[in-house]
Design a protein around this motif. Structure first.
Motif, mmCIF file in Angstrom:
data_model
loop_
_atom_site.group_PDB
_atom_site.id
_atom_site.type_symbol
_atom_site.label_atom_id
_atom_site.label_comp_id
_atom_site.label_asym_id
_atom_site.label_seq_id
_atom_site.Cartn_x
_atom_site.Cartn_y
_atom_site.Cartn_z
ATOM 1 N N CYS A 1 22.995 52.543 37.132
ATOM 2 C CA CYS A 1 24.174 53.319 36.897
ATOM 3 C C CYS A 1 25.242 53.654 37.648
ATOM 4 N N ALA A 2 24.832 53.952 39.142
ATOM 5 C CA ALA A 2 25.420 54.089 40.055
ATOM 6 C C ALA A 2 26.157 52.735 40.752
ATOM 7 N N TRP A 3 25.248 51.509 40.609
ATOM 8 C CA TRP A 3 25.932 50.227 40.933
ATOM 9 C C TRP A 3 26.772 50.007 39.975
ATOM 10 N N CYS A 4 26.808 50.254 38.491
ATOM 11 C CA CYS A 4 27.740 49.784 37.751
ATOM 12 C C CYS A 4 28.901 50.530 37.896
ATOM 13 N N ALA A 5 28.634 51.775 38.190
ATOM 14 C CA ALA A 5 30.036 52.497 38.560
ATOM 15 C C ALA A 5 30.949 51.896 39.820
ATOM 16 N N VAL A 6 30.193 51.432 40.558
ATOM 17 C CA VAL A 6 30.924 50.756 41.931
ATOM 18 C C VAL A 6 31.748 49.543 41.262
ATOM 19 N N PHE A 7 31.059 48.817 40.517
ATOM 20 C CA PHE A 7 31.568 47.506 39.809
ATOM 21 C C PHE A 7 32.656 47.884 39.037
ATOM 22 N N CYS A 8 32.785 48.980 38.463
ATOM 23 C CA CYS A 8 33.724 49.389 37.650
ATOM 24 C C CYS A 8 34.816 49.802 38.187
ATOM 25 N N SER A 9 34.472 50.684 39.236
ATOM 26 C CA SER A 9 35.691 51.197 39.817
ATOM 27 C C SER A 9 36.253 50.062 40.821
ATOM 28 N N LEU A 10 35.734 49.106 41.157
ATOM 29 C CA LEU A 10 36.257 47.962 41.886
ATOM 30 C C LEU A 10 37.083 47.222 40.889
ATOM 31 N N ILE A 11 36.801 47.007 39.591
ATOM 32 C CA ILE A 11 37.525 46.313 38.650
ATOM 33 C C ILE A 11 38.812 46.827 38.225
ATOM 34 N N SER A 12 38.764 48.351 38.288
ATOM 35 C CA SER A 12 39.664 49.294 37.841
ATOM 36 C C SER A 12 40.740 49.124 38.939
ATOM 37 N N PHE A 13 40.394 49.255 40.341
ATOM 38 C CA PHE A 13 41.402 48.965 41.390
ATOM 39 C C PHE A 13 41.951 47.721 41.624
ATOM 40 N N ALA A 14 41.218 46.573 41.152
ATOM 41 C CA ALA A 14 41.793 45.107 41.424
ATOM 42 C C ALA A 14 42.888 44.852 40.234
#
Length: 104
Positions: free
Chosen positions: A54-67
């Motif tokens: 879940c923590a790694w998915c959070a990093v992935f989702c936040s990077l997509i949101s930033f991009a």
């Protein structure tokens, strides 16, 4: 009588429709907002339940949101989401440094 291309189109003006591009609006694209919300949810699950994926998915989702975010938007919310997701990864690995086990 020879017809020119302009003479042929005079009788069919209804068939010609000029392309008008849709105006790009920042509120039209909901992807950054959804990814930011998913990053917050995943990071809270990672922090509270100690779930590493879940923590790694959070990093992935936040990077997509930033991009996908617009440069004109206020970036504080995206930055806080990214910092929360990174802290979720750090906290889950500080409490249990073993490698992540796949859930399947």
């Amino acid at each position: 009588m020879d017809l020119t291309p302009n003479d042929e189109l005079k009788g069919r003006n209804y068939a010609i429709v000029r392309y008008k591009p849709k105006a790009a609006n920042a509120s039209d694209d909901p992807v950054p907002d959804y990814m930011n919300l998913l990053a917050m949810i995943f990071s809270m699950c990672g922090l509270m339940l100690k779930i590493k994926w879940c923590a790694w998915c959070a990093v992935f989702c936040s990077l997509i949101s930033f991009a996908n975010s617009r440069s004109s938007e206020d970036s504080r919310q995206v930055l806080s989401s990214f910092m929360l997701s990174v802290s979720a990864v750090v906290m889950t690995y500080l409490q249990n440094p073993a490698p992540m086990v796949t859930p399947w």
